[in-house]
Design a protein around this motif. Sequence first.
Motif, PDB file in Angstrom:
ATOM      1  N   THR A 170      12.636  15.707  -5.151  1.00  0.00           N
ATOM      2  CA  THR A 170      11.981  16.165  -3.931  1.00  0.00           C
ATOM      3  C   THR A 170      10.658  15.466  -3.596  1.00  0.00           C
ATOM      4  O   THR A 170      10.513  14.956  -2.491  1.00  0.00           O
ATOM      5  N   PRO A 171       9.693  15.397  -4.550  1.00  0.00           N
ATOM      6  CA  PRO A 171       8.419  14.757  -4.179  1.00  0.00           C
ATOM      7  C   PRO A 171       8.613  13.324  -3.689  1.00  0.00           C
ATOM      8  O   PRO A 171       8.054  12.930  -2.664  1.00  0.00           O
ATOM      9  N   LEU A 172       9.455  12.575  -4.388  1.00  0.00           N
ATOM     10  CA  LEU A 172       9.678  11.179  -4.029  1.00  0.00           C
ATOM     11  C   LEU A 172      10.248  11.063  -2.619  1.00  0.00           C
ATOM     12  O   LEU A 172       9.790  10.254  -1.805  1.00  0.00           O
ATOM     13  N   ILE A 173      11.240  11.875  -2.327  1.00  0.00           N
ATOM     14  CA  ILE A 173      11.887  11.795  -1.015  1.00  0.00           C
ATOM     15  C   ILE A 173      10.911  12.185   0.090  1.00  0.00           C
ATOM     16  O   ILE A 173      10.816  11.517   1.121  1.00  0.00           O
ATOM     17  N   VAL A 174      10.162  13.253  -0.143  1.00  0.00           N
ATOM     18  CA  VAL A 174       9.200  13.689   0.875  1.00  0.00           C
ATOM     19  C   VAL A 174       8.180  12.584   1.159  1.00  0.00           C
ATOM     20  O   VAL A 174       7.934  12.221   2.306  1.00  0.00           O
ATOM     21  N   ILE A 175       7.620  11.995   0.092  1.00  0.00           N
ATOM     22  CA  ILE A 175       6.566  10.993   0.302  1.00  0.00           C
ATOM     23  C   ILE A 175       7.142   9.742   0.959  1.00  0.00           C
ATOM     24  O   ILE A 175       6.599   9.220   1.934  1.00  0.00           O
ATOM     25  N   PHE A 176       8.256   9.259   0.439  1.00  0.00           N
ATOM     26  CA  PHE A 176       8.864   8.053   1.004  1.00  0.00           C
ATOM     27  C   PHE A 176       9.188   8.242   2.488  1.00  0.00           C
ATOM     28  O   PHE A 176       8.878   7.404   3.319  1.00  0.00           O
ATOM     29  N   THR A 181       2.642   5.937  -2.679  1.00  0.00           N
ATOM     30  CA  THR A 181       3.783   6.758  -3.063  1.00  0.00           C
ATOM     31  C   THR A 181       3.732   7.074  -4.552  1.00  0.00           C
ATOM     32  O   THR A 181       3.880   8.218  -4.956  1.00  0.00           O
ATOM     33  N   TYR A 182       3.495   6.034  -5.368  1.00  0.00           N
ATOM     34  CA  TYR A 182       3.548   6.287  -6.798  1.00  0.00           C
ATOM     35  C   TYR A 182       2.321   6.990  -7.337  1.00  0.00           C
ATOM     36  O   TYR A 182       2.430   7.779  -8.265  1.00  0.00           O
ATOM     37  N   SER A 183       1.156   6.751  -6.693  1.00  0.00           N
ATOM     38  CA  SER A 183       0.028   7.536  -7.211  1.00  0.00           C
ATOM     39  C   SER A 183       0.150   8.989  -6.762  1.00  0.00           C
ATOM     40  O   SER A 183      -0.156   9.903  -7.524  1.00  0.00           O
ATOM     41  N   LEU A 184       0.641   9.205  -5.543  1.00  0.00           N
ATOM     42  CA  LEU A 184       0.865  10.583  -5.104  1.00  0.00           C
ATOM     43  C   LEU A 184       1.943  11.259  -5.934  1.00  0.00           C
ATOM     44  O   LEU A 184       1.821  12.414  -6.326  1.00  0.00           O
ATOM     45  N   LEU A 219      16.183  -1.819   1.428  1.00  0.00           N
ATOM     46  CA  LEU A 219      16.130  -2.509   0.143  1.00  0.00           C
ATOM     47  C   LEU A 219      14.800  -2.257  -0.563  1.00  0.00           C
ATOM     48  O   LEU A 219      14.761  -1.995  -1.756  1.00  0.00           O
ATOM     49  N   VAL A 220      13.723  -2.315   0.195  1.00  0.00           N
ATOM     50  CA  VAL A 220      12.411  -2.106  -0.413  1.00  0.00           C
ATOM     51  C   VAL A 220      12.311  -0.698  -0.997  1.00  0.00           C
ATOM     52  O   VAL A 220      11.830  -0.491  -2.104  1.00  0.00           O
ATOM     53  N   MET A 221      12.831   0.290  -0.253  1.00  0.00           N
ATOM     54  CA  MET A 221      12.761   1.667  -0.745  1.00  0.00           C
ATOM     55  C   MET A 221      13.563   1.836  -2.024  1.00  0.00           C
ATOM     56  O   MET A 221      13.227   2.646  -2.889  1.00  0.00           O
ATOM     57  N   SER A 222      14.635   1.043  -2.159  1.00  0.00           N
ATOM     58  CA  SER A 222      15.492   1.165  -3.328  1.00  0.00           C
ATOM     59  C   SER A 222      14.787   0.770  -4.611  1.00  0.00           C
ATOM     60  O   SER A 222      15.201   1.176  -5.684  1.00  0.00           O
ATOM     61  N   PHE A 223      13.744  -0.041  -4.515  1.00  0.00           N
ATOM     62  CA  PHE A 223      12.988  -0.380  -5.721  1.00  0.00           C
ATOM     63  C   PHE A 223      12.398   0.876  -6.350  1.00  0.00           C
ATOM     64  O   PHE A 223      12.228   0.957  -7.555  1.00  0.00           O
ATOM     65  N   GLY A 224      12.073   1.859  -5.507  1.00  0.00           N
ATOM     66  CA  GLY A 224      11.578   3.122  -6.036  1.00  0.00           C
ATOM     67  C   GLY A 224      12.739   3.949  -6.537  1.00  0.00           C
ATOM     68  O   GLY A 224      12.783   4.369  -7.684  1.00  0.00           O
ATOM     69  N   CYS A 225      13.710   4.154  -5.643  1.00  0.00           N
ATOM     70  CA  CYS A 225      14.850   4.992  -5.968  1.00  0.00           C
ATOM     71  C   CYS A 225      15.937   4.624  -4.971  1.00  0.00           C
ATOM     72  O   CYS A 225      15.661   4.461  -3.788  1.00  0.00           O
ATOM     73  N   SER A 229       0.838  -1.212   0.000  1.00  0.00           N
ATOM     74  CA  SER A 229       0.000   0.000   0.000  1.00  0.00           C
ATOM     75  C   SER A 229       0.862   1.248   0.000  1.00  0.00           C
ATOM     76  O   SER A 229       0.529   2.237  -0.653  1.00  0.00           O
ATOM     77  N   ILE A 230       1.978   1.206   0.739  1.00  0.00           N
ATOM     78  CA  ILE A 230       2.858   2.377   0.758  1.00  0.00           C
ATOM     79  C   ILE A 230       3.370   2.670  -0.653  1.00  0.00           C
ATOM     80  O   ILE A 230       3.356   3.811  -1.104  1.00  0.00           O
ATOM     81  N   PHE A 231       3.783   1.616  -1.362  1.00  0.00           N
ATOM     82  CA  PHE A 231       4.261   1.802  -2.725  1.00  0.00           C
ATOM     83  C   PHE A 231       3.167   2.358  -3.621  1.00  0.00           C
ATOM     84  O   PHE A 231       3.389   3.259  -4.410  1.00  0.00           O
TER      85      PHE A 231
END
Lengths: 81, 655
Positions: free
Chosen positions: B348-354, B296-299, B391-397, B291-293
């Motif tokens: 910035t958006p990615l880091i803030v949301i993550f 994150t990606y829809s936001l 590791l999980v966060m790295s899948f995003g960035c 759900s977090i992913f």
Amino acid sequence: MIKSLIDLKKGEKGKITSIKGGESKLLRLAELGVNPGEEILVSQKSMGPIIIKVKDTNIALGEGLAENIYVEVVDHGEDQN
Amino acid sequence: MEKTKIRVALAGNPNVGKSTLFNQLTGLNQHTGNWPGKTVEKKVGYVEKDSTLIEITDLPGTYSLTAHSIEEVVAREFIIKEKPDITVVVLDASALERNLYLLLQIMELSSNVIVVLNMLDILKEKKYKLDTEKLQQKLGVPVISTIASKGIGIDNLVEKIIDVYKNKNLNPMKIEYPELEDTLKKIEALLPEKIEEYPKRWAAIKLLEGDPLIVELCKKYEGWEEIKKIVEKKEENPVKVASARYSLIKNILKDVLEKPTNQVITWTDRLDDILTHRIWGLPIAILIIFSIFYFTYSLKEAISTPWDNFLGLIGLGLNNLFSFLPEWLKNLLIGGIWQGVANVLSFTPLIVIFFFFLALLEDTGYLARLAFVTDRIMHILGLHGKAFIPLVMSFGCNVPGVMATRTLENEKDRLLLIMVNSFIPCVPRILVASFFLSIFFPKYAPILLLVLYLISFLSIMISGRILQRRVLKTSFSPLLMELPLYKLPNIKIVSLYVWDKLKSFLVRAGTVMVILSGITWILSHIPSGNIENSILANIGKTLMPLFSPLGFNWQLTTGLISGFVAKEASLSTLGSIYGASGNALGKLLLKDLSPITAFSFLVFQLLYIPCAATIATIYKETNSLKWTLITIFYSLTYAYLFTLIIHTGITLLVR
């Protein structure tokens, strides 16, 4: 009876008799309250690590650590009571 | 009038609400940095009251002060060397026995101590009875009760700090361990009068505990051979010291703390029955992460497009603003420097949301449970549960992934995780892969994408083993951590956390990234402004012999070099070399490359050097040029050898 902590069931209580390991590992465990003489309760088990209650805190222990902690079972928990 | 300045250190175990207290005290009036030469975060904040200015240094949360982790060394060196006027020790009132362990060690170092009893609400829930008056008498230092999460007791603490500073009216208890006194006296007699700035008795205790730094320090003294004989029976001594401390604690708490005969089942117990359940724990964790992913990606989609458009507008504006400059300088400023800045800002958006979600997980107490339930599966990769989140966060960035390794307290574990982290393919790399797969293998694209993910897991497994054995020379330490109590998230803490992460990324990683992208821009535009005969393309052509065993032509090689700035840039560089984009580029590539080469290219771009932003973050997080270079060197070598094996293997098979 003395057992390895990893062999205790969920809900069982034991008193730590000895811990195998190097001095820095022993000290780290002791700082978290996991020290010989201490009473602990196994509050959760999984395929690998376990959670114990010791000195009013919950501590997660990896399998490798729990194997090397020896306890004397003092209470078999709710099942037998 | 000059204000009186009081220097206060804030100490305590992790998870006792120390950061909450710090934030309640100082609010936004704080700044974050690193301890000199260390990767441990240092926070300093200020409180003003009438004519006094209180400077509060938040020491890292530790369980002890023995030199087994950098945090502990940082905390004790501060107390010993900086000599704060007052050390405030925050204790979790609902787990006093364990918390007093640290307090005793601090009282051995400093006599100006104020005790804060936090989490009294939990104490009530557990139906414990605590006589704070009696505790204060026994300890001989002030004891203040607070519920930091609700801001209760903060003013009292400030007043007490000023009062103690002015009146110096403390009479701390003498800390003596009947079981150890004889041994300690013997060691003390053998030590010189002055051991740098360390109190002698304290040093004697540390020797008995086998503290590596103090042992090293005392080796030069005359009495060392004798001392060695006393402290030699190594394994028993630390346990003896710990037992002596705990029996002193039992004495202090006798007729101070009263527990009910039947333990009350708390909220934390109830939640843990579900969330750490041996069967349900993992599916629940996966659901939460998923759900977090999803969020994150829809936001991110919703925020990123307008944000990128906005950055584009600024670029245009700058273009007009600098129209008086010569063309080449304007291009360098806008195409090089500003593009780098915009690149940093676009993260910035990615880091803030993550980090918003990470802060939420951490502040509620669930993060530690996540490490517990994923420990087993992380063992397959040669890591443990705490490595899961990074590791999980790295899948995003990979950038937030590297930043999230801070949750690991062991330095070598962190380094290892940082080094293998970039093998996790981030979204841009998957974009490049999808483009190539859809052109070269339209039928098998999904399966081959899965194969690429498997290659990345395999690479973590292999590299984890190699790096542990050959480079770091340790194995990943087994899981050992406290599971904090669950609590409702505090919006102030969460937003400060996100702000902190964003600021440090923009300032530290941002600078490096701007420089790197500036250099790449220059290389791709000099001498003619045309990429085909630029220095970058020439480097690509020069490196050709090295890459031809992998089947790459100079165009691919050049694309890879620019992929260093941002992974997706390799595609746009290929576009400008071939003078086409999208489907047209696809057709040209299809003519130029064999499917085997295309696949090898994807494997290589999956594994080779982390992108500029990640490297900048690695440099910031490790605070070491050496480890940053080792990471770059290792990933390049590994990617080359792995791709070479794949390429040769498939070529031989197909024949």
